[in-house]
Design a protein around this motif. Structure first.
Motif: not given
Length: 282
Positions: A186-192, A65-73, A50-63
């Motif tokens: 704990h801190c209400n941050g969005e970078r989980l 990318a993190r939205r895409r990850y968490w919606a699927r997860a 299948g498709r390539a998994p999300m890379m660490y650098q991509e996850f860190l780079a943009t909100a």
């Protein structure tokens, strides 16, 4: 392949002769958990599915990318959450309890070894059951974060997506645009971030050191259900061979370390490991 009783007995004899007087370290990969309902990454030739998994650098780079990850997860977590250890996990727990193996390292992030009763498991790539805040460095349980996402995103309640490895899903991108990402309790941050090692991310130094120490203290290495394509696992095989110790694999298909293996058994670990535990227990 483990397709006849003769083959099965030959494989069992091979493992028994190697392990009867020596305590092997065990390294497991995705292949041990597929019969528990968790898909693996690669086919029998070691090629990624299948498709390539999300890379660490991509996850860190943009909100985004993190939205895409968490919606699927969010949709993939329930299947991981209800997965149960299979006979291979239980057999390894039995071998550890009887002190017939020196330890257990897993590349998997499903905690099925712990659920089977194994202890002091070295989680080379972390665990999906924990979530790390990249802002405050506090951890939360995944169930807490999952409940938050389900409350904030009720429109996904009836959406079904195809399961992918490591709790991911093949979700239509149109469902991702409205997704509300979870916030840190704990801190209400969005970078989980799930407390796992992403592709492109390094294994934590302390974890890598524990794994290498386990190699040093073992008499040999038994690889179960891993293609060894990840260098973090392959390097353990190399280190074992450099120390003059045997490496044996039970794996259906090609591995990156085929040339390092003393023996390779293309068989079902779910069938073979319980028989090995019984034989070594006699």
């Amino acid at each position: 392949m483990l397709d006849t009783l003769d083959h099965q007995e030959n494989h069992l004899d091979t493992l028994y002769r190697a392990m009867a007087e020596r305590r092997f370290l065990v390294l497991t990969g995705a292949g041990i958990s597929t019969s528990s309902g968790i898909p693996d990454y690669r086919d029998s030739e070691g090629v990624r599915r299948g498709r390539a998994p999300m890379m660490y650098q991509e996850f860190l780079a943009t909100a985004q990318a993190r939205r895409r990850y968490w919606a699927r997860a969010m949709l993939g977590w329930p299947r991981v959450r209800i997965a149960q250890p299979n006979q291979a996990h239980l057999a390894l727990a039995t071998l550890q309890q009887r002190e017939r193996i020196s330890g257990l390292i897993t590349q998997n992030v499903d905690t099925l070894h712990d659920q089977a009763g194994s202890h002091d498991v070295i989680e080379l790539h972390g665990s999906l059951h924990r979530v790390l805040c990249l802002d405050c460095q506090q951890r939360s349980t995944r169930d807490v974060i999952q409940r938050q996402m389900e409350i904030d995103n009720p429109y996904l309640a009836e959406v079904h997506a195809v399961q992918a490895p490591d709790g991911d899903t093949l979700l239509d991108p149109t469902f991702e645009e409205r997704f509300q990402v979870p916030r840190c309790p704990h801190c209400n941050g969005e970078r989980l971030k799930p407390d796992v090692v992403f592709f492109g991310e390094n294994v934590a130094p302390a974890t890598a050191a524990r794994a290498m120490a386990a190699v040093e203290h073992a008499d040999g290495l038994l690889v179960v259900g891993s293609s060894l394509m990840a260098y973090s696992a392959f390097r353990l095989c190399k280190a074992m061979v450099e120390q003059g110790k045997p490496v044996i694999a039970i794996n259906l298909g090609k591995t990156r370390g085929d040339e390092l293996l003393q023996v390779k058994i293309e068989a079902s670990c779910e069938r073979l490991l319980p028989l090995l535990a019984e034989r070594l227990g006699q």
